[in-house]
Design an enzyme around this catalytic site. Structure first.
Site, PDB file in Angstrom:
ATOM      1  N   GLU A  96       0.822  -1.202   0.000  1.00 34.41           N
ATOM      2  CA  GLU A  96       0.000   0.000   0.000  1.00 34.41           C
ATOM      3  C   GLU A  96       0.857   1.253   0.000  1.00 34.41           C
ATOM      4  O   GLU A  96       1.973   1.256   0.522  1.00 34.41           O
ATOM      5  CB  GLU A  96      -0.873   0.030   1.268  1.00 34.41           C
ATOM      6  CG  GLU A  96      -1.913  -1.066   1.292  1.00 34.41           C
ATOM      7  CD  GLU A  96      -2.661  -1.105   2.618  1.00 34.41           C
ATOM      8  OE1 GLU A  96      -2.764  -0.065   3.290  1.00 34.41           O
ATOM      9  OE2 GLU A  96      -3.133  -2.203   2.967  1.00 34.41           O
TER      10      GLU A  96
ATOM     11  N   CYS B 292       3.174   8.395   1.569  1.00 38.67           N
ATOM     12  CA  CYS B 292       3.612   7.440   2.574  1.00 38.67           C
ATOM     13  C   CYS B 292       3.869   6.129   1.850  1.00 38.67           C
ATOM     14  O   CYS B 292       2.960   5.581   1.225  1.00 38.67           O
ATOM     15  CB  CYS B 292       2.527   7.283   3.629  1.00 38.67           C
ATOM     16  SG  CYS B 292       2.891   6.014   4.845  1.00 38.67           S
TER      17      CYS B 292
ATOM     18  N   CYS C  62       5.327  -7.500   7.701  1.00 41.14           N
ATOM     19  CA  CYS C  62       6.255  -6.991   8.711  1.00 41.14           C
ATOM     20  C   CYS C  62       6.392  -8.050   9.800  1.00 41.14           C
ATOM     21  O   CYS C  62       5.445  -8.768  10.098  1.00 41.14           O
ATOM     22  CB  CYS C  62       5.702  -5.701   9.307  1.00 41.14           C
ATOM     23  SG  CYS C  62       6.781  -4.932  10.544  1.00 41.14           S
TER      24      CYS C  62
ATOM     25  N   CYS D 132       3.802  -5.505  16.266  1.00 45.71           N
ATOM     26  CA  CYS D 132       3.123  -4.509  17.108  1.00 45.71           C
ATOM     27  C   CYS D 132       1.631  -4.858  17.183  1.00 45.71           C
ATOM     28  O   CYS D 132       1.002  -5.159  16.164  1.00 45.71           O
ATOM     29  CB  CYS D 132       3.319  -3.104  16.546  1.00 45.71           C
ATOM     30  SG  CYS D 132       5.050  -2.613  16.490  1.00 45.71           S
TER      31      CYS D 132
ATOM     32  N   CYS E  28      -1.282  -3.068  14.993  1.00 44.17           N
ATOM     33  CA  CYS E  28      -0.984  -2.780  13.588  1.00 44.17           C
ATOM     34  C   CYS E  28      -1.474  -3.886  12.663  1.00 44.17           C
ATOM     35  O   CYS E  28      -1.239  -5.073  12.906  1.00 44.17           O
ATOM     36  CB  CYS E  28       0.521  -2.587  13.431  1.00 44.17           C
ATOM     37  SG  CYS E  28       1.016  -2.232  11.747  1.00 44.17           S
TER      38      CYS E  28
ATOM     39  N   SER F  49      10.390   6.333   9.586  1.00 38.80           N
ATOM     40  CA  SER F  49       9.823   5.968  10.882  1.00 38.80           C
ATOM     41  C   SER F  49      10.238   4.545  11.256  1.00 38.80           C
ATOM     42  O   SER F  49      10.121   3.622  10.453  1.00 38.80           O
ATOM     43  CB  SER F  49       8.299   6.062  10.801  1.00 38.80           C
ATOM     44  OG  SER F  49       7.712   5.638  12.010  1.00 38.80           O
TER      45      SER F  49
ATOM     46  N   CYS G 262      -2.882   1.582   8.049  1.00 38.13           N
ATOM     47  CA  CYS G 262      -1.836   0.947   7.289  1.00 38.13           C
ATOM     48  C   CYS G 262      -1.999  -0.563   7.269  1.00 38.13           C
ATOM     49  O   CYS G 262      -2.124  -1.212   8.302  1.00 38.13           O
ATOM     50  CB  CYS G 262      -0.559   1.367   7.982  1.00 38.13           C
ATOM     51  SG  CYS G 262       0.848   0.524   7.481  1.00 38.13           S
TER      52      CYS G 262
END
Ligand code: SAH
Length: 339
Positions: free
Chosen positions: A91, A104, A111, A115, A118, A190, A332
């Site tokens: 995305e 972004c 990932c 977390c 997320c 980030s 996200c």
């Protein structure tokens, strides 16, 4: 086997062009077209015909393909679901801010950081994105929207410091005057706090902005929502941040997603202010974008406001992130997950 031009650095592509017996200056010409979104050598107006044929024999231009675009009419946010050449999806989000157009971008497909709030990490990491796949998101969005992008945040799917080499080449290409020519200060990366890479980043890109996902003011709470905290606890993370600031003289942004009942009490704000006291920084409070699978809830408006006031009272510069694109699946990783 044809190779995708976007996978070369500008230097490497110059070598490739000379290797096929062409003049070095052609490399920048051709790369320039690719970065403008031209994906067909025949449309590159200043190239002789013989060269176009040669290019077709050796190279391709592969851009991520927008298979879904969600547009928020209210604020002009455009969210892209992009398909890569191996069928993986990622995305990217285009946003309009007063200071300019921002994209972004994602740095990985999935990932592995885990977390808890997320959506991007729910199915783990599939693979790193290449330099070309990261820069391709910018090119694809400029092409689709017809808008010029002048700010880049690496805050999409993935942990950029878990894919440092490709991030490095991406940032170099974005900044290069023969690349996208976007100033270092207009770029933000980030991270969830991979300490060794913070040190490396301070050396390699002292002018690029750094944002750290902190999200808690104690190890007990942080490890609950961010497993990475077991490896890189808050105290060591803040030492790295202090050294980063001493080296770069750049203000760090701390991202703090407010989760109802988890990290949004006044005591949390007080502890946070104490942690950050004296550090050149800024806190960006992020209203949680609820992801059904996580079961976590967004902080109540009055708690968010009280948290903000408490930090300000204690001299910590704080903003609450504007919630752009609320009408669309802006959290996200949510589009990819659906797919
Ligand atoms: N891996 C990097 C960059 C990607 S996440 C990092 O951790 O910083 C970008 C930011 O969005 C991070 O601060 C992340 O914690 C936050 N975020 C992720 N999911 C979110 C959600 N559902 N609501 C609000 N913020 C979220």
């Amino acid at each position: 086997m044809l190779s995708n031009i976007l996978e070369y650095t500008l230097f490497e592509f110059e070598d490739e062009i000379m290797r096929i017996g062409e003049k070095k200056f052609r490399a920048k010409q051709i790369y320039g077209w690719v970065l403008k979104g031209v994906d067909n050598f025949g449309e590159m107006k200043n190239l002789p015909k013989g060269l176009v044929e040669k290019l077709n024999e050796h190279f391709t231009i592969e851009l991520p393909k927008a298979i879904e675009v969600q547009v928020a009419k209210l604020d002009g946010t455009r969210k892209y679901l992009l398909e890569l050449s191996d069928g993986n999806c990622i995305e990217a989000v285009f946003m309009k801010y007063k200071y300019g157009n921002t994209i972004c971008v994602s740095s990985q497909a999935g990932c592995k950081m885990g977390c808890k709030f997320c959506a991007s990490t729910l199915n783990g990491l599939t693979r790193n994105l290449t330099q070309g796949e990261i820069v391709g998101q910018i090119i694809a969005a400029e092409k689709e929207s017809g808008e010029k992008i002048n700010h880049v945040v690496v805050m999409g799917i993935g942990e950029p410091f878990d894919n440092y080499e490709n991030l490095y080449n991406f940032l170099t290409l974005v900044n290069d005057k023969d690349g996208l020519n976007i100033g270092m200060r207009n770029i933000t990366v980030s991270t969830c706090g991979i300490i060794p890479m913070i040190y490396k980043f301070a050396n390699d890109f002292p002018q690029v902005n750094l944002a750290i996902s902190l999200h808690a003011s104690s190890d007990a709470v942080r490890r609950e929502i961010m497993p990475i905290n077991d490896k890189y606890p808050i105290k060591e993370l803040l030492i790295a941040c202090e050294r980063y600031v001493n080296k770069t003289h750049r203000r760090i942004t701390f991202e703090y997603t407010l989760v109802d009942g988890k990290n949004d009490r006044i005591e949390d704000a007080k502890a946070l202010a104490k942690l950050l006291d004296g550090l050149l920084c800024h806190v960006n409070l992020i209203p949680l974008n609820p992801v059904l699978e996580t079961g976590l809830k967004k902080s109540r408006r009055d708690n968010t406001n009280a948290f903000l006031r408490e930090l300000e009272k204690r001299g910590i510069q704080t903003t609450v992130r504007r919630e752009l694109g609320n009408e669309i699946d802006a959290a996200c990783g949510q589009l990819r997950l659906k797919k």
